[in-house]
Design a protein around this motif. Structure first.
Motif, PDB file in Angstrom:
ATOM      1  N   UNK A  45      -0.577  14.133   6.210  1.00  7.03           N
ATOM      2  CA  UNK A  45      -1.816  14.466   6.900  1.00  7.03           C
ATOM      3  C   UNK A  45      -2.904  13.444   6.591  1.00  7.03           C
ATOM      4  N   UNK A  46      -2.819  12.842   5.393  1.00  5.76           N
ATOM      5  CA  UNK A  46      -3.802  11.839   4.987  1.00  5.76           C
ATOM      6  C   UNK A  46      -3.087  10.686   4.295  1.00  5.76           C
ATOM      7  N   UNK A  47      -3.562   9.477   4.533  1.00  6.61           N
ATOM      8  CA  UNK A  47      -3.011   8.296   3.868  1.00  6.61           C
ATOM      9  C   UNK A  47      -3.958   7.810   2.765  1.00  6.61           C
ATOM     10  N   UNK A  48      -4.850   8.678   2.335  1.00  7.17           N
ATOM     11  CA  UNK A  48      -5.801   8.327   1.280  1.00  7.17           C
ATOM     12  C   UNK A  48      -5.053   7.918   0.007  1.00  7.17           C
ATOM     13  N   UNK A  49      -5.308   6.718  -0.467  1.00  2.63           N
ATOM     14  CA  UNK A  49      -4.716   6.151  -1.686  1.00  2.63           C
ATOM     15  C   UNK A  49      -3.201   5.931  -1.551  1.00  2.63           C
ATOM     16  N   UNK A  50      -2.713   5.918  -0.330  1.00  2.35           N
ATOM     17  CA  UNK A  50      -1.295   5.659  -0.070  1.00  2.35           C
ATOM     18  C   UNK A  50      -1.171   4.347   0.694  1.00  2.35           C
ATOM     19  N   UNK A  51      -0.297   3.493   0.223  1.00  4.51           N
ATOM     20  CA  UNK A  51       0.007   2.235   0.900  1.00  4.51           C
ATOM     21  C   UNK A  51       1.470   2.275   1.315  1.00  4.51           C
ATOM     22  N   UNK A  52       1.713   2.257   2.600  1.00  3.17           N
ATOM     23  CA  UNK A  52       3.077   2.362   3.109  1.00  3.17           C
ATOM     24  C   UNK A  52       3.614   0.978   3.439  1.00  3.17           C
ATOM     25  N   UNK A  53       4.659   0.577   2.737  1.00  2.05           N
ATOM     26  CA  UNK A  53       5.350  -0.674   3.029  1.00  2.05           C
ATOM     27  C   UNK A  53       6.618  -0.328   3.797  1.00  2.05           C
ATOM     28  N   UNK A  54       6.664  -0.678   5.077  1.00  3.41           N
ATOM     29  CA  UNK A  54       7.780  -0.295   5.945  1.00  3.41           C
ATOM     30  C   UNK A  54       8.913  -1.308   5.804  1.00  3.41           C
ATOM     31  N   UNK A  55       9.558  -1.266   4.649  1.00  5.55           N
ATOM     32  CA  UNK A  55      10.667  -2.183   4.362  1.00  5.55           C
ATOM     33  C   UNK A  55      11.489  -1.584   3.238  1.00  5.55           C
ATOM     34  N   UNK A  56      12.552  -2.266   2.882  1.00  3.79           N
ATOM     35  CA  UNK A  56      13.341  -1.872   1.721  1.00  3.79           C
ATOM     36  C   UNK A  56      12.717  -2.461   0.466  1.00  3.79           C
ATOM     37  N   UNK A  57      12.976  -1.838  -0.671  1.00  2.67           N
ATOM     38  CA  UNK A  57      12.332  -2.254  -1.915  1.00  2.67           C
ATOM     39  C   UNK A  57      12.636  -3.709  -2.247  1.00  2.67           C
ATOM     40  N   UNK A  58      13.868  -4.151  -1.977  1.00  2.60           N
ATOM     41  CA  UNK A  58      14.233  -5.530  -2.328  1.00  2.60           C
ATOM     42  C   UNK A  58      13.457  -6.559  -1.510  1.00  2.60           C
ATOM     43  N   UNK A  59      12.866  -6.104  -0.401  1.00  7.12           N
ATOM     44  CA  UNK A  59      12.103  -7.020   0.457  1.00  7.12           C
ATOM     45  C   UNK A  59      10.626  -7.101   0.085  1.00  7.12           C
ATOM     46  N   UNK A  60      10.192  -6.297  -0.880  1.00  8.04           N
ATOM     47  CA  UNK A  60       8.767  -6.320  -1.229  1.00  8.04           C
ATOM     48  C   UNK A  60       8.504  -6.482  -2.723  1.00  8.04           C
ATOM     49  N   UNK A  61       9.555  -6.622  -3.524  1.00  7.99           N
ATOM     50  CA  UNK A  61       9.370  -6.759  -4.969  1.00  7.99           C
ATOM     51  C   UNK A  61       8.526  -7.984  -5.298  1.00  7.99           C
ATOM     52  N   UNK A  62       8.843  -9.116  -4.686  1.00  4.92           N
ATOM     53  CA  UNK A  62       8.114 -10.348  -5.010  1.00  4.92           C
ATOM     54  C   UNK A  62       6.642 -10.223  -4.623  1.00  4.92           C
ATOM     55  N   UNK A  63       6.365  -9.618  -3.468  1.00  2.97           N
ATOM     56  CA  UNK A  63       4.986  -9.420  -3.035  1.00  2.97           C
ATOM     57  C   UNK A  63       4.216  -8.579  -4.048  1.00  2.97           C
ATOM     58  N   UNK A  64       4.795  -7.451  -4.439  1.00  2.00           N
ATOM     59  CA  UNK A  64       4.109  -6.555  -5.379  1.00  2.00           C
ATOM     60  C   UNK A  64       3.992  -7.185  -6.764  1.00  2.00           C
ATOM     61  N   UNK A  65       4.997  -7.954  -7.142  1.00  2.00           N
ATOM     62  CA  UNK A  65       4.952  -8.632  -8.442  1.00  2.00           C
ATOM     63  C   UNK A  65       3.807  -9.639  -8.476  1.00  2.00           C
ATOM     64  N   UNK A  66       3.630 -10.374  -7.391  1.00  2.00           N
ATOM     65  CA  UNK A  66       2.554 -11.373  -7.313  1.00  2.00           C
ATOM     66  C   UNK A  66       1.174 -10.727  -7.375  1.00  2.00           C
TER      67      UNK A  66
END
Length: 205
Positions: free
Chosen positions: A92-113
């Motif tokens: 119902x709310x996306x407050x404080x939620x960040x949705x990454x529409x991908x698999x975890x292996x595709x966003x690890x480097x981004x989040x690590x940086x």
């Protein structure tokens, strides 16, 4: 007036009877605004883990859709919930939620940086225990030392041919892999788990 409890451990059934007044009240999912029943699984798991609040925590929910676990973390006051899943969230709310529409292996480097270590990783994906642990290990660079972990082991095969024997072997192998990176690990069957599901509660070493 009374409640009958039946617990299965391997091939043995244990029973017990308690006064209904002695049992804590349990809310049925239909009595709340929960996105899905999985919401109550994480609620029970964190209570079992001794986590009374996630206020101020940075959390990552792997395999988040439709959003039951993300919703619970959001409502418990998490500073931010990173919800990783190619599928849609129905919050119902996306407050404080960040949705990454991908698999975890595709966003690890981004989040690590980005350099914001996570305090809690949760994963309730429909996958085998081995894949669940592989996902966790790929996300280790994102977690701070001592981060809390909640994972669900399911009787699932990516090839569609899971048997009870293969599930047991998979669970045992996954548990051994987890023991290499975790401490205080427990595998339990929650009230909210399905019959063959097991929930893993652990702390990153």
């Amino acid at each position: 007036t009374h409640l009958l409890n039946v617990v299965q451990a391997d091939e043995v059934y244990y029973t017990g009877v308690a006064l209904a007044t002695d049992m804590p009240p349990m809310r049925h999912p239909q009595e709340s605004e929960a996105v899905c029943k999985a919401y109550f699984k994480l609620k029970e798991a964190l209570e079992d883990l001794g986590v009374e609040s996630v206020r101020g925590w940075r959390c990552i929910d792997v395999g988040a859709a439709p959003g039951g676990w993300t919703q619970y973390l959001q409502e418990m006051g998490a500073e931010q919930v990173i919800a990783v899943d190619p599928g849609d969230l129905t919050l119902a709310s996306m407050d404080r939620v960040r949705h990454l529409k991908c698999k975890i292996q595709d966003c690890v480097e981004l989040l690590k940086e980005e350099g914001h270590p996570m305090d809690l990783l949760v994963c309730d994906m429909n996958c085998s225990p081995a894949v669940c642990v592989t996902v966790l290990r790929s996300a280790l660079p994102l977690l701070r030392p001592g981060a809390k972990l909640v994972l669900t082991f399911k009787k699932f095969s990516e090839e569609g041919n899971a048997t009870m024997l293969s599930y047991k072997r998979d669970k045992d192998a996954a548990q051994e892999m987890l023991s290499e990176v975790c401490k205080d690990m427990r595998i339990c069957h929650l009230f909210a788990n399905r019959q063959l599901e097991r929930t893993v509660l652990a702390t990153l070493a």
